[in-house]
Every structure is written in structure tokens, then in C-alpha cells.
Design an enzyme around this catalytic site. Structure first.
Site, PDB file in Angstrom:
ATOM      1  N   ASP A  10       0.851  -1.190   0.000  1.00  0.00           N
ATOM      2  CA  ASP A  10       0.000   0.000   0.000  1.00  0.00           C
ATOM      3  C   ASP A  10       0.892   1.247   0.000  1.00  0.00           C
ATOM      4  O   ASP A  10       1.692   1.442   0.923  1.00  0.00           O
ATOM      5  CB  ASP A  10      -0.874  -0.043   1.260  1.00  0.00           C
ATOM      6  CG  ASP A  10      -1.877   1.102   1.318  1.00  0.00           C
ATOM      7  OD1 ASP A  10      -1.706   2.115   0.603  1.00  0.00           O
ATOM      8  OD2 ASP A  10      -2.833   0.982   2.093  1.00  0.00           O
ATOM      9  N   ASN A  24      -6.095  13.258 -10.867  1.00  0.00           N
ATOM     10  CA  ASN A  24      -6.688  13.734 -12.124  1.00  0.00           C
ATOM     11  C   ASN A  24      -6.520  15.243 -12.143  1.00  0.00           C
ATOM     12  O   ASN A  24      -6.114  15.844 -11.143  1.00  0.00           O
ATOM     13  CB  ASN A  24      -8.158  13.304 -12.256  1.00  0.00           C
ATOM     14  CG  ASN A  24      -9.002  13.808 -11.110  1.00  0.00           C
ATOM     15  OD1 ASN A  24      -9.138  15.019 -10.914  1.00  0.00           O
ATOM     16  ND2 ASN A  24      -9.545  12.898 -10.307  1.00  0.00           N
ATOM     17  N   GLY A  32      -9.362   4.902  -6.655  1.00  0.00           N
ATOM     18  CA  GLY A  32      -8.050   4.268  -6.759  1.00  0.00           C
ATOM     19  C   GLY A  32      -7.061   4.770  -5.722  1.00  0.00           C
ATOM     20  O   GLY A  32      -7.413   5.010  -4.566  1.00  0.00           O
ATOM     21  N   VAL A  33      -5.830   4.941  -6.151  1.00  0.00           N
ATOM     22  CA  VAL A  33      -4.781   5.341  -5.219  1.00  0.00           C
ATOM     23  C   VAL A  33      -5.011   6.784  -4.736  1.00  0.00           C
ATOM     24  O   VAL A  33      -4.692   7.120  -3.591  1.00  0.00           O
ATOM     25  CB  VAL A  33      -3.385   5.112  -5.865  1.00  0.00           C
ATOM     26  CG1 VAL A  33      -3.049   6.150  -6.897  1.00  0.00           C
ATOM     27  CG2 VAL A  33      -2.300   5.018  -4.801  1.00  0.00           C
ATOM     28  N   ASP A  34      -5.609   7.607  -5.575  1.00  0.00           N
ATOM     29  CA  ASP A  34      -5.952   8.994  -5.221  1.00  0.00           C
ATOM     30  C   ASP A  34      -6.913   8.989  -4.021  1.00  0.00           C
ATOM     31  O   ASP A  34      -6.686   9.699  -3.010  1.00  0.00           O
ATOM     32  CB  ASP A  34      -6.605   9.644  -6.451  1.00  0.00           C
ATOM     33  CG  ASP A  34      -6.762  11.151  -6.356  1.00  0.00           C
ATOM     34  OD1 ASP A  34      -6.310  11.741  -5.357  1.00  0.00           O
ATOM     35  OD2 ASP A  34      -7.331  11.747  -7.297  1.00  0.00           O
ATOM     36  N   SER A 122      -1.558   5.476 -14.217  1.00  0.00           N
ATOM     37  CA  SER A 122      -2.365   5.202 -15.427  1.00  0.00           C
ATOM     38  C   SER A 122      -2.731   3.728 -15.630  1.00  0.00           C
ATOM     39  O   SER A 122      -3.412   3.394 -16.605  1.00  0.00           O
ATOM     40  CB  SER A 122      -1.685   5.724 -16.710  1.00  0.00           C
ATOM     41  OG  SER A 122      -1.687   7.125 -16.765  1.00  0.00           O
ATOM     42  N   GLY A 124      -4.663   1.912 -13.713  1.00  0.00           N
ATOM     43  CA  GLY A 124      -5.954   1.570 -13.135  1.00  0.00           C
ATOM     44  C   GLY A 124      -7.081   2.152 -13.967  1.00  0.00           C
ATOM     45  O   GLY A 124      -7.300   1.754 -15.112  1.00  0.00           O
ATOM     46  N   TYR A 126      -7.293   4.721 -15.651  1.00  0.00           N
ATOM     47  CA  TYR A 126      -6.881   5.326 -16.920  1.00  0.00           C
ATOM     48  C   TYR A 126      -6.488   4.308 -17.987  1.00  0.00           C
ATOM     49  O   TYR A 126      -6.099   4.672 -19.101  1.00  0.00           O
ATOM     50  CB  TYR A 126      -5.778   6.361 -16.694  1.00  0.00           C
ATOM     51  CG  TYR A 126      -6.316   7.698 -16.169  1.00  0.00           C
ATOM     52  CD1 TYR A 126      -7.681   7.907 -15.954  1.00  0.00           C
ATOM     53  CD2 TYR A 126      -5.452   8.768 -15.896  1.00  0.00           C
ATOM     54  CE1 TYR A 126      -8.162   9.117 -15.483  1.00  0.00           C
ATOM     55  CE2 TYR A 126      -5.934   9.987 -15.429  1.00  0.00           C
ATOM     56  CZ  TYR A 126      -7.294  10.154 -15.223  1.00  0.00           C
ATOM     57  OH  TYR A 126      -7.778  11.362 -14.767  1.00  0.00           O
TER      58      TYR A 126
END
Ligand code: AR6
Length: 170
Positions: A10, A24, A32-34, A122, A124, A126
Site C-alpha cells: 500500500d 486527475n 483508486g490510489v488517489d 495510469s 488503473g 486510466y
């Protein structure tokens, strides 16, 4: 000498100076990770991102560029936000993806970070193939990393993504 390593795990749990957010253009969070980064960092991070949207990046952060903020409640000191190319929007140029890694390293060096951890930007939502991301990412960070960065780490969520990066680094 810069060490490049890969771990499965993680990103938000890494003991490094800076972690990179696959954000983004809005800089205002997402999935996601964001989403994981904002959830772990708490409201201070979103506040800083909002401030950036009112100042430097009124039209959003362009694809391939990077910007640093503090890290809220995360164990690192900085979050470097970058925006990967979105395959679903026809953004297929690997140079744009390489820019994310190279510009994040520059920004990290600029704030004084000596260690940095990246996700598979990108790969995931994207839509990029993990093999392509692994190849572009590893080549980009190997090319000419800032001398002040001691450690560049890739943090991969799944065993499959880890294996793609392991092969790309080999
Ligand atoms: N630690 C490490 N890797 C992770 C974690 C984590 N905690 N969570 C997910 N991943 P994505 P993108 C992996 O979709 O493709 C967001 O909504 C995940 O398995 O996070 O660049 C943003 O707001 C995948 O391999 O980023 C944007 O709108 C990788 O991180 C959009 O998604 C990247 O997946 C960006 O899409």
C-alpha cells in the site's frame, strides 16, 4: 547513487519522504490510489489541493505535470500530484506517461525529498496495460534521476503488477 526498488503493498503506508499521487486534473480527489491517499491524509490535503486550484492551477493540473503539497496525516512529508494520460480519452503517447515520472522526481528534488514512492500511474482507471506502464516508468526513472534522490520505489498493489515491474527492472 540512486537505488530503485519495488515492493508489493500500500503506497500510503510507505516510510519515504514523498509519495506520488496518480491524480486527475481537478486535483480534488477520486478513486483508486488517489482516493486511498486522500482518505489516509485527511482534510488538510484536500484543502491544499483546493488552494492550488484557486492559484497556480486554475484550469487544473495538465497531464504529465507534477506539483507538491504537504501530506496531512500521512507518514511521508510530501505528496507529489501528477496526472497520467488517460487511454480512454485517446491519450496513448508514452512520452506523457514518462513525463509524470520525470517531473515528479524533479518536484521531489525541488522540495528536498531524498526518497520517493510511485504507484503504477495510469494502470488503473486510466486503462494502460501494466506491462507498458512498467516499461515506461522504469526507463523514465533510470534515465537521469536527480542526484539528491537516494531511493526511488515502485509500490504495486497486486502480485501481477509487481511481477510486471520486476521484469521491467531486470
Ligand atoms: N497503493 C498502491 N497502489 C494502489 C493503491 C494503493 N493504496 N490503490 C490503488 N493502487 P488508479 P490511474 C493501484 O486508478 O489509472 C482516480 O480516480 C491500482 O491497482 O489509482 O492513474 C484519479 O482521481 C493501479 O495499479 O490511477 C483519476 O481520476 C494503480 O494504483 C484516475 O483514478 C493506478 O490506478 C487515475 O487513474
Amino acid at each position: 547513487m540512486t537505488t530503485i526498488d519495488i515492493v508489493q503493498g500500500d503506497l500510503t503506508k510507505q516510510s519515504v519522504d514523498a509519495i506520488v499521487n496518480a491524480a486527475n486534473s481537478t486535483l480534488l480527489g477520486g478513486g483508486g490510489v488517489d482516493g486511498a491517499i486522500h482518505a489516509a491524509a485527511g482534510p488538510k490535503l484536500l484543502e491544499e489541493c483546493r488552494r492550488l486550484r484557486h492559484t497556480t492551477f486554475k484550469d487544473g493540473l495538465p497531464v504529465g505535470q507534477a506539483v507538491a503539497t504537504g501530506a496531512g496525516g500521512l507518514p511521508c512529508k510530501w505528496v507529489i500530484h501528477t496526472v497520467g494520460p488517460n487511454l480512454h480519452r485517446g491519450q496513448t503517447d508514452p512520452a506523457l506517461l514518462a513525463d509524470c515520472f520525470v517531473n515528479s522526481l524533479k518536484v521531489a528534488a525541488g522540495v528536498g525529498a531524498r526518497s520517493i514512492a510511485f504507484p503504477a500511474i495510469s494502470a488503473g482507471a486510466y486503462g494502460w496495460d501494466i506491462t507498458d506502464v512498467a516499461r515506461v516508468a522504469t526507463q523514465a526513472v533510470k534515465a537521469d534521476p536527480p542526484a539528491s534522490i537516494d531511493l526511488i520505489r515502485f509500490v504495486l498493489f497486486s502480485a501481477r503488477d509487481f511481477e510486471a515491474f520486476r521484469q521491467a527492472l531486470a
